[in-house]
Design an enzyme around this catalytic site. Structure first.
Site, PDB file in Angstrom:
ATOM      1  N   HIS A 149      -2.996   6.410   4.547  1.00 35.43           N
ATOM      2  CA  HIS A 149      -1.562   6.507   4.835  1.00 35.43           C
ATOM      3  C   HIS A 149      -1.043   7.872   4.353  1.00 35.43           C
ATOM      4  O   HIS A 149      -1.434   8.349   3.275  1.00 35.43           O
ATOM      5  CB  HIS A 149      -0.768   5.445   4.049  1.00 35.43           C
ATOM      6  CG  HIS A 149      -0.909   4.044   4.551  1.00 35.43           C
ATOM      7  ND1 HIS A 149      -1.616   3.688   5.675  1.00 35.43           N
ATOM      8  CD2 HIS A 149      -0.391   2.883   4.044  1.00 35.43           C
ATOM      9  CE1 HIS A 149      -1.532   2.376   5.851  1.00 35.43           C
ATOM     10  NE2 HIS A 149      -0.795   1.861   4.880  1.00 35.43           N
TER      11      HIS A 149
ATOM     12  N   CYS B 143       0.817  -1.230   0.000  1.00 31.02           N
ATOM     13  CA  CYS B 143       0.000   0.000   0.000  1.00 31.02           C
ATOM     14  C   CYS B 143       0.848   1.276   0.000  1.00 31.02           C
ATOM     15  O   CYS B 143       0.558   2.224  -0.738  1.00 31.02           O
ATOM     16  CB  CYS B 143      -0.963  -0.008   1.183  1.00 31.02           C
ATOM     17  SG  CYS B 143      -0.221  -0.538   2.731  1.00 31.02           S
TER      18      CYS B 143
END
Ligand code: A2P
Length: 344
Positions: free
Chosen positions: A251, A139
């Protein structure tokens, strides 16, 4: 234009392996949202949740047990059920003629396996015609390379220093529950139960994601460094520090980039504003910049705080934010599946 991977049909048989998990659930949502042509949806997980149901487009589907599941007839399988599961079962699906898009780290650095971010290196999918396994990157790597690629195409990048601020959802549904539970416990004067993450995450930050290796880096850091170079197909020096923060979804990354020639913040802002999959939010006067609270639930990679690094020639700072479960995992996998069913 690439030659098609799968024959043209009104709908495809799609298995989602890990359908009860954080990423698997989002894969189902994104397949529905993007109207992916599904003739048959097969949710698959472990024996623990086999027999339970998941929802897809308003209908309930019974979860199948992966150990007993026969993949014959499946066109595409989206795997997000851990590395060990993928190592054992992805080849079984591929041998049955099914294309596997695998979200685990099991196959990513295998030289014969395509590691794909559709905005960056869709051409490497050619490698998958024979082996039928395609790896979805980590990710943190996905959002990084989506932001770096348009800059690298303009002026080759020499070095990247990245520090991450990663949401708990990257560690799965159980880690999301852990942050919620610990927060409640601490606010009620109780001690926090630690079961999933390596330390208390509520009201804390943890400079460890995945396990440590002998050289003092964590596996997450190693993944970012190796995967970035593989996807960018360039000899870029990359170093990473990966940190878990008490955020549920999204994130963030502080990225310092050094170019091999002249590049400045204004030019980078223009290049990123035109780049596929990127949204620039960069208005210091208006105090506007990307944050997980705005990126969660959205598709783009958000970039802001673009500024010249006065400490080094041809260097920039960027702040890069994305929904780690969507673009960082489920959306990227579905975008790959969309290429597999594309016809000229
Ligand atoms: P299950 O619900 O049966 O445990 P998360 O990343 O949110 O923790 O989710 C992990 C997903 O991977 C879940 O859907 C989980 O299914 C699935 N999974 C984990 N281990 C296996 C396994 N050995 N075989 C099949 N699915 C698995």
């Amino acid at each position: 234009m690439m030659e098609s991977f799968l024959a043209e049909k009104d709908g495809y048989v799609v298995a989602v392996v890990g359908a009860t998990g954080a990423v698997g659930q989002t894969m189902l949502e994104i397949l529905a949202e993007r109207n992916f042509p599904v003739s048959e949806l097969i949710p698959v997980a472990s024996s623990r949740s086999a027999g339970s149901t998941v929802e897809f487009k308003g209908k309930e589907y019974v979860v199948q047990d992966l150990e007993k599941f026969d993949p014959a007839g499946c066109d595409i399988a989206l795997f997000s059920a851990g590395g060990g599961t993928s190592k054992t079962h992805a080849p079984r699906f591929a041998e049955a003629g099914c294309y596997v898009v695998d979200n685990s780290s099991a196959w990513r650095m295998d030289e014969s396996i395509a590691l794909v971010v559709p905005e960056v290196n869709p051409h490497v999918l050619e490698m998958a015609r024979e082996n039928r396994i395609i790896a979805n990157p980590n990710c943190s790597t996905i959002q990084l390379v989506v932001a770096l690629k348009p800059l690298h195409d303009a002026v080759p990048i020499e070095r990247v220093v990245v520090s991450t601020y990663q949401a708990v959802s990257g560690a799965g549904g159980k880690a999301v529950e852990e942050l919620a539970k610990q927060t409640t416990q601490l606010l009620n004067g109780q001690s926090a139960d630690i079961n999933v993450l390596p330390a208390r995450i509520a009201f804390n930050v943890i400079p460890q994601i995945d396990v440590f290796m002998d050289d003092g880096y964590t596996k997450e850091e190693r993944k970012m460094m190796d995967e970035t170079r593989k996807i960018m197909e360039a000899d870029i020096a990359v170093t990473a520090t990966t940190v878990r923060v008490p955020v549920f979804y999204g994130h963030s990354e502080s990225v310092n980039v050094t170019f091999s020639g002249p590049m400045d913040a204004d030019r980078a802002r223009e290049l990123l504003a035109d780049a596929e999959g990127v949204c620039v939010v960069d208005d210091p006067k208006g105090e506007d910049y990307p944050m997980p609270s705005m990126a969660a639930g959205t598709d783009p990679v958000w970039v802001g705080r673009i500024r010249n690094d006065y400490s080094s020639f041809n260097s920039l700072h960027l702040w890069v934010v994305a929904d780690n479960v969507r673009k960082g995992a489920a959306l990227n996998a579905v975008q790959i599946a969309e290429i597999l069913i594309r016809h000229a």
